[in-house]
Structure formats: C-alpha cells, structure tokens
Design a protein around this motif. Structure first.
Motif, PDB file in Angstrom:
ATOM      1  N   UNK A 690      -3.835  -8.592 -22.722  1.00 19.09           N
ATOM      2  CA  UNK A 690      -2.536  -9.292 -22.667  1.00 19.09           C
ATOM      3  C   UNK A 690      -2.606 -10.613 -23.415  1.00 19.09           C
ATOM      4  N   UNK A 691      -3.767 -11.265 -23.364  1.00 14.20           N
ATOM      5  CA  UNK A 691      -3.928 -12.514 -24.120  1.00 14.20           C
ATOM      6  C   UNK A 691      -3.857 -12.259 -25.614  1.00 14.20           C
ATOM      7  N   UNK A 692      -4.452 -11.138 -26.037  1.00 15.95           N
ATOM      8  CA  UNK A 692      -4.448 -10.824 -27.478  1.00 15.95           C
ATOM      9  C   UNK A 692      -3.022 -10.629 -27.970  1.00 15.95           C
ATOM     10  N   UNK A 693      -2.181  -9.995 -27.166  1.00 14.21           N
ATOM     11  CA  UNK A 693      -0.779  -9.814 -27.579  1.00 14.21           C
ATOM     12  C   UNK A 693      -0.106 -11.165 -27.864  1.00 14.21           C
ATOM     13  N   UNK A 694      -0.340 -12.145 -27.002  1.00 15.22           N
ATOM     14  CA  UNK A 694       0.215 -13.480 -27.241  1.00 15.22           C
ATOM     15  C   UNK A 694       1.655 -13.644 -26.827  1.00 15.22           C
ATOM     16  N   UNK A 695       2.295 -12.625 -26.264  1.00 14.68           N
ATOM     17  CA  UNK A 695       3.713 -12.738 -25.909  1.00 14.68           C
ATOM     18  C   UNK A 695       3.978 -12.323 -24.470  1.00 14.68           C
ATOM     19  N   UNK A 696       2.980 -12.308 -23.635  1.00 12.52           N
ATOM     20  CA  UNK A 696       3.146 -11.841 -22.259  1.00 12.52           C
ATOM     21  C   UNK A 696       3.326 -13.056 -21.354  1.00 12.52           C
ATOM     22  N   UNK A 697       4.446 -13.058 -20.618  1.00 14.40           N
ATOM     23  CA  UNK A 697       4.731 -14.171 -19.712  1.00 14.40           C
ATOM     24  C   UNK A 697       3.892 -14.048 -18.448  1.00 14.40           C
ATOM     25  N   UNK A 698       3.900 -15.114 -17.686  1.00 18.06           N
ATOM     26  CA  UNK A 698       3.149 -15.117 -16.434  1.00 18.06           C
ATOM     27  C   UNK A 698       3.685 -14.085 -15.465  1.00 18.06           C
ATOM     28  N   UNK A 699       5.015 -13.918 -15.466  1.00 17.01           N
ATOM     29  CA  UNK A 699       5.608 -12.961 -14.540  1.00 17.01           C
ATOM     30  C   UNK A 699       5.175 -11.535 -14.875  1.00 17.01           C
ATOM     31  N   UNK A 700       5.234 -11.211 -16.159  1.00 19.50           N
ATOM     32  CA  UNK A 700       4.825  -9.862 -16.573  1.00 19.50           C
ATOM     33  C   UNK A 700       3.332  -9.641 -16.279  1.00 19.50           C
ATOM     34  N   UNK A 701       2.515 -10.673 -16.582  1.00 25.13           N
ATOM     35  CA  UNK A 701       1.085 -10.558 -16.311  1.00 25.13           C
ATOM     36  C   UNK A 701       0.855 -10.319 -14.813  1.00 25.13           C
ATOM     37  N   UNK A 702       1.599 -11.058 -13.982  1.00 26.30           N
ATOM     38  CA  UNK A 702       1.436 -10.911 -12.540  1.00 26.30           C
ATOM     39  C   UNK A 702       1.816  -9.505 -12.097  1.00 26.30           C
ATOM     40  N   UNK A 703       2.928  -8.985 -12.656  1.00 27.25           N
ATOM     41  CA  UNK A 703       3.369  -7.637 -12.296  1.00 27.25           C
ATOM     42  C   UNK A 703       2.314  -6.603 -12.700  1.00 27.25           C
ATOM     43  N   UNK A 704       1.761  -6.757 -13.903  1.00 25.39           N
ATOM     44  CA  UNK A 704       0.763  -5.792 -14.396  1.00 25.39           C
ATOM     45  C   UNK A 704      -0.495  -5.814 -13.514  1.00 25.39           C
ATOM     46  N   UNK A 705      -0.993  -7.009 -13.241  1.00 22.34           N
ATOM     47  CA  UNK A 705      -2.212  -7.111 -12.447  1.00 22.34           C
ATOM     48  C   UNK A 705      -1.970  -6.675 -11.008  1.00 22.34           C
ATOM     49  N   UNK A 706      -0.786  -6.953 -10.468  1.00 22.71           N
ATOM     50  CA  UNK A 706      -0.451  -6.505  -9.120  1.00 22.71           C
ATOM     51  C   UNK A 706      -0.385  -4.981  -9.058  1.00 22.71           C
ATOM     52  N   UNK A 707       0.201  -4.406 -10.108  1.00 21.80           N
ATOM     53  CA  UNK A 707       0.264  -2.931 -10.179  1.00 21.80           C
ATOM     54  C   UNK A 707      -1.150  -2.341 -10.206  1.00 21.80           C
ATOM     55  N   UNK A 708      -2.058  -2.947 -10.927  1.00 23.61           N
ATOM     56  CA  UNK A 708      -3.442  -2.452 -10.989  1.00 23.61           C
ATOM     57  C   UNK A 708      -4.121  -2.557  -9.629  1.00 23.61           C
ATOM     58  N   UNK A 709      -3.802  -3.652  -8.918  1.00 19.61           N
ATOM     59  CA  UNK A 709      -4.402  -3.825  -7.601  1.00 19.61           C
ATOM     60  C   UNK A 709      -3.892  -2.775  -6.623  1.00 19.61           C
ATOM     61  N   UNK A 710      -2.632  -2.375  -6.794  1.00 23.30           N
ATOM     62  CA  UNK A 710      -2.047  -1.390  -5.884  1.00 23.30           C
ATOM     63  C   UNK A 710      -2.476   0.037  -6.221  1.00 23.30           C
TER      64      UNK A 710
END
Length: 743
Positions: A690-710
């Motif tokens: 996500x860092x490499x993309x350079x366009x991912x907001x904190x909210x999207x990052x949080x949603x993605x990582x939360x989805x992985x945790x679930x």
C-alpha cells in the motif's frame, strides 16, 4: 402227635391248588350238558396219567434211598480207617521220643563229614593252587608275545580258581582267610592291567587296525565280550562278587574309542583360529571325519557284534566332539572371515554331500536325530558377532570411500560423466557393491543372517549419508571463503545429486525379498536431506551471482528500461545449462527451486527497498516494468522446461495487479483475493504494498488491514511459501522516483 397237615403245610397248599385247578378245568370243559357224555373218557385218561406220575415218583424216591444207604456205608468205613491212622501216629511219636538221645551223636559225625568234604575239595585243587605262579609267568609270556586269546584263557582259569576259593570262604563266613588268598593271587592284578593296557592300545588304534590287521582288533573285541559275559553272570547270581568285578570292559571300549576319535584333531592351535589357518583346519576335519566314518561303516562294523551299534556310536561321538570343538573355537576373538567359516561349516557344509551327506555314508549315517551342531541361541549369537565385524569393515570401507570422494571434489578437472553426459563418480557403485556383496554372502548361511546384514547395511548407508552431508557442508564452507576452490564446485555438487539419485534407485535392490522393495522411511529421509543440502548449496551459488543484480532493484535506471533482468536471465540460463548435467527428476527440482529463488529475490528487492509512486503515471510505469520483467522471467523458465503451473513468478503478476488498481476503494476486495492465493503474506507485506502505491488513505489502509485480521488465511497442504521468507524492514524514509515531497 401233630397231624400230617401241620407237619407238611406245603403239601396241603399244593393239594388245594391242585383241586382249584381241577375245578377250573372241569367247569370249562363241562359247562354244557352235551359235554357230560364224554365224562367217562376224561376220567379214564386222568386215571392213567395219575398212575404214570405215581410210578415215576416211586422210582425216583427209590434211587435216592439207595444212594443214601451207600453213602452211610462209606462214612462208617472212613471212620474206622481214621481211627487206625491215629493209633499208628501215636505209636510213631512214642518211638521218636525214645530215639532223641541217639541223634546227638550223629551231629558230631555230620561235622566230621563236612570237614572231610572240605579237605577233599582242597586236595583236589592243590595242584592248581601250587601251579598259580607258574600260570602267572606263562600268561605274562603270552602277553609279551601278543597271544592275547591264550593269555586271557590262562587268566580266566586262575581268576576262576581264586573266585571259587573266595566264594567258599564267603559262604562259610571265613572272611579273615580272604586276605591270605588275595595275597597269594596278587599277581592277577598286574596281569589284568597288562592285558587291559594292550587291549586299550589296540582299541585306540582300531581305525587303523581294522584296515591293516583286523585279526588283532577282533581278538580284543572277543576278550572284551568274554569279560562282559562273566560280569553278567556274576551280577545275575548276585551272591558273591569277586574283587575287581564287574570290570565293565565294554563300556571302557566305548570310552577308549571315543577318546581316540576326539584326539588331537579337535584341538586347533591358536594360530589356526582365524584366516586361512582356520579354513585349512576345518577342511582337514571334514576330510578326516568322512574318511574315518567310511572305515567304520565298511570295516569296523564287520569286526564287532551288531549290538555294539558301532557306526551310530562313532557318528554320535564325532557329532558331540565337533559341537564342543566349535564352541571352543567360538570363544576365540575371531575375525569376520573366521565367524563366517564356522557358520557356513556348521550350517551348510556339515550336512552337505561333501560331509555327513556323502553318498558313501548314506543311508547308514544319519545325524538328523543328533540335533544341530550349533544351538539356535549360539547361531544367533554368532550371527550377531559376525554382523558387528562386518559393520566395522563396512564403516571402514565407507569412510575410506568418503575420504577419496572428498579429495576428488577439489580436483583441477571436472567429474567424470556417464554415457549420457551426466556428472557422476564411482561412489554409488562402490558403496552398493560393497553392501550387496555382504548381503549376498550372508544369504549363503541363513535367511536370518541375511536379514541382519541387510538391516545393518541400511543403517550404515544412512549413517554414511549423514557423514557425506557433513563433508558437503565442509566443502561449502571452504568454497565460501574462496569461490575459486574447488574449481568445479558446481559440477561436483551436480555429481553429488546424481550419485544420491543413483543410491536412492539402488537401495531397493538390496532387499533379500524381491517382492518387497520399499525403502525404509529413515533412509529415505537421509537421502532427501542429502539432496536438499546439495540443492541448497547450488542455489546459494546461483544467489551469489544474482545478488549484485538484485541490489540494483528498484532503481531509476531499472525503471527506465535497463537490461537488468536480461542480465539475470543470462545468469539463470548459464546455470540451467550446467544443471542439465544432472538427471531429469533432479533437474526439474533445480529449475523449480531456482525459479522460486528468483521470484523471492525479486519480491524481496521490491518490498525491502520500497519505493513510493507519487502519481498515477509513476504507478503505470512501475506496473509496466513489473509486467515486462515477470513475463521475461516466466518465458525463460518455460523455455527451460518448467511449466507455468509450477512457477512462483505468478506472485509478481498478482502483486502488479494490486499496484495497478485504479480505484483504491476496491483494494480490500483485491487484497482478500491476493491473501487467499498467497496465505503466507503478512500485514507488513500488504502495508508495504500500500505504501508503494502512494495513494492509499488511512481509512482505506485501516479497512484493508482490519479485513485481513478478520479473515486469517490457512496454509493449504502442499503450498510453497514465498512471502514468509521475505522480512520487511523497519519503516524508513522511502525511496522516491522523482524529485518531490516524499510520502
């Protein structure tokens, strides 16, 4: 006076029964009036019957009375005779009482008569007694001249004279005089011993004499049988046993013969306890025993009585002597050859047609009922000793082979090749030949020994693979210090892989049972560890050549279209050509592992030295570069023979899809698919992407990582991990593609 009815109640009862029966009969006959006409006829008939019965009764009573009268007359006569006998016995009794005083004088006459008889007997044997010492001298001369039968006849005569005298003294209770007689006949002991010595010398040389001079041997047997009969007679009478009886010479005959058989030939010197000396000793035993048993069967049997069972006795003696002799030999510290010789001799040679099964000995010689030469416990113990010796020998040979192999790795020339051009060495052939020969040799003895050697061979092969792996590790360490040593490092690693494959294919042929070709799990694991270590060292060598190129990823030069991946392909192709000198199963494995190494190194470079795309154009440029590199590498490995389904470069294509996604809001769905396909990817890996993309907001990052945790992924069976080997570094200032503010 009593009435007749009271004296004879049975008669009254019988009369009543008769009257009743008559009335019953009459009522049955005359129950009709017309029947009365025959009354006169019935009366006459019954009258005649009664008259007949009365006449028979009178005749019977008359005969009984005559018999009683004769008996009474005989009793009167007998009483008169008894009375007469009693009178005569009384008279005889009084006559005996009157003569009792005269009998005392007859007692003295009886004693004088007995003394006269004894003196007469002594007078009769006096000539024989006076000639005893002369008989001794004559018997001794006969013995010296080996006239054994005549000497024995003289000896028996003198013994008979002595025994008769002793028997008479014994019967009359004159035990004190026996010592004088024994002293007078003391020369008998010396003659007996001299005769016995000659007899036992003859019996001890019996196997030779029955062939050279059977008459002498037969003479000895005849004398022994004479003595045996005398023993039997005296024991049967059981009244008086003379001194020295029973002699038991027949039993002594067996003992002397057995001692002669178990002579010096069963006492092997210590120098014969191993090597060729033991083989010569056993061969000599085999030859002598067969030869001597043939003499017993063909000649000695004819010289002795049948009840001696001489052939069975000699066979059992040889058998027992050999049993003890083998046990004595096994107490020595024998080498493996000596142990093998004893096992083979006892279990194979002994019963073979070359020895106890010889055609000249059959069917009379049968050792099957005598039990084995070596007990099952002793056989098992000896087999284990042999296995220990063989194990030490195999270890020594394998160690020597390993040392030679290790030196060859450092030669200034490539390893030898087979007819197909694959690298190899003589190691598999040497090892398998050595193990197979030992297993085949053991099969000549027993199946149990073969199984023991087989199990030992697998254990030693497993241990050898462990030592070979350690030697390979040592070679790798020396190569790390100086890559020029060994000169043909990669080639010899490929030879090691080919050798390992050859060993793996040959192990099943060692099994004694052709129907069972399964390789034990522990040995297969050792082979797998060996292959894995050699493969690892080859991949490390490939990695050393790839690392300078991987260090240039990512870079501006690479992003702008340099030939960096092309250079990587050249290195991979060069190694693939060298890898082709290994057989196909291992070659395919090397290609798959090389491809996994390249894919993981490529991904590691992207994730560990992460860059941040500032704009959509930069992401597009990065995606284009990733597509070109992954495609070029995939086509290279496909051209080398690795199927796309076996490649891990698909992870680069999947990662590119995450970077190229235009709408960041859809990232959670794409990441879920990515994680499902590559379950070993971690939160740190996704966060770096996500860092490499350079366009991912904190909210999207949080949603993605939360989805992985679930939705924690589970590693499926057979999955080849790729991301778990890539460690993401601690976040640092990212590398920017162009001048501008870093995210």
């Amino acid at each position: 006076a009593s009435s007749p009815d009271e004296e004879w109640p049975e008669a009254e009862k019988a009369e009543k029964l008769a009257r009743g029966a008559a009335l019953k009969w009459a009522s049955g006959v005359f129950y009709r009036p017309e029947k009365l006409e025959g009354l006169g006829h019935y009366r006459r008939r019954e009258t005649q019957r009664n008259s007949s019965i009365q006449s028979r009764l009178k005749s019977t009573v008359q005969s009984y009375l005559e018999g009683v009268s004769a008996g009474l007359e005989q009793l009167r006569s007998a009483a008169q005779e008894v009375q007469s006998v009693c009178q005569e016995l009384g008279a005889a009794r009084w006559a005996l009482l009157d003569s009792a005083d005269h009998f005392q004088g007859l007692q003295q006459m009886r004693e004088l008569m007995e003394e006269h008889v004894q003196l007469a007997s002594v007078v009769q044997v006096l000539p024989q007694i006076f000639s005893v010492h002369e008989a001794f001298s004559h018997t001794l001369q006969l013995l010296h001249g080996q006239h054994l039968l005549e000497a024995h006849a003289e000896l028996m005569m003198v013994e008979q004279l002595r025994d008769d005298i002793l028997s008479q003294l014994h019967l009359r209770g004159l035990s004190s005089a026996q010592a004088t007689v024994l002293s007078y006949f003391s020369g008998l002991q010396e003659l007996n011993e001299s005769l016995a010595k000659q007899l036992w010398d003859i019996v001890g040389s019996g196997l030779r004499l029955v062939h050279e001079d059977p008459v002498l041997f037969v003479t000895a047997v005849r004398i022994i049988e004479r003595e045996e009969k005398i023993d039997d007679t005296l024991l049967l009478e059981a009244t008086f046993l003379p001194p020295g009886r029973p002699k038991g010479w027949r039993q002594k005959f067996y003992q002397v013969l057995q001692d002669a058989i178990t002579g010096a030939r069963f006492r092997a010197p210590r120098t014969d306890a191993e090597g060729p000396g033991l083989a010569r000793h056993l061969a000599a035993l085999q030859k002598d025993i067969v030869s001597e048993l043939r003499v017993v069967k063909d000649l000695m049997v004819q010289c002795v009585p049948a009840h001696y069972n001489i052939l069975s006795v000699c066979t059992a003696t040889y058998h027992q002597a050999l049993t003890s002799h083998l046990q004595e030999l096994l107490r020595e510290d024998l080498d493996k050859q000596g142990l093998f010789l004893l096992l083979e001799w006892a279990l194979r040679v002994y019963h073979s047609p070359e020895m106890m099964g010889h055609p000249d000995l059959l069917p009379e010689v049968d050792v099957s009922a005598l039990g084995p030469l070596m007990s099952p416990e002793l056989v098992d113990q000896t087999e284990r000793r042999y296995m220990v010796k063989v194990k030490a020998s195999v270890f020594e040979w394998m160690q020597r082979t390993l040392e030679v192999e290790f030196k060859e790795w450092f030669r200034e020339e490539e390893p030898e090749t087979d007819h197909q051009g694959f690298f190899q060495s003589a190691l598999p052939a040497i090892v398998m030949q050595m193990l197979n020969e030992n297993i085949q040799v053991a099969s000549l003895i027993t199946d149990s020994l073969q199984q023991k050697i087989y199990n030992m061979a697998l254990e030693e092969l497993e241990a050898f693979l462990g030592r070979l792996r350690e030697a390979l590790v040592q070679c790798g360490k020396e190569h790390q210090q100086d890559r020029a040593v060994p000169k043909y490092y990669v080639s010899y690693l490929l030879a090691v892989l080919n050798n390992n494959l050859a060993l793996s294919n040959s192990v099943s042929s060692l099994h004694p049972d052709t129907a069972c070709r399964e390789v034990p799990a522990s040995l297969q694991a050792a082979l797998d560890r060996m292959q894995k270590k050699a493969t690892q060292l080859l991949l490390e060598e490939l990695l050393l050549d790839l690392q300078p190129l991987c260090l240039q990823l990512p870079s501006r030069k690479w992003l702008s279209g340099s030939q960096l991946v092309g250079s990587m392909c050249e290195v991979i192709d060069k190694y693939a050509k060298v890898f082709s000198r290994v057989r196909k199963p291992v070659f395919t494995l090397l290609l798959a592992e090389s491809e996994l190494l390249v894919a993981s190194q490529y991904l590691r470079a992207l994730l560990q030295r992460k860059m941040v795309c500032k704009s959509r154009e930069e992401r597009g440029q990065l995606c284009h570069r990733l597509l070109q590199d992954a495609t070029q590498l995939r086509e290279l490995f496909c051209g080398l023979g690795l199927d796309r389904s076996q490649q891990s470069l698909e992870a680069v294509f999947a990662l590119r899809e995450l970077i190229c996604l235009k709408d960041p809001a859809l990232l959670s769905l794409e990441v879920l698919g990515f994680v499902t396909k590559y379950p070993d990817v971690s939160d740190e890996h996704i966060s770096t992407l996500l860092d490499i993309r350079g366009d991912v907001s904190r909210e999207v990052r949080h949603v993605v990582l939360e989805m992985m945790a679930q939705h924690p992924p589970a590693l499926p069976e057979g999955y080849r991990p790729i991301f778990s080997t890539i460690l993401v570094p601690v976040p640092e200032l990212p590398f920017c593609l162009r001048k501008g503010k870093c995210a």
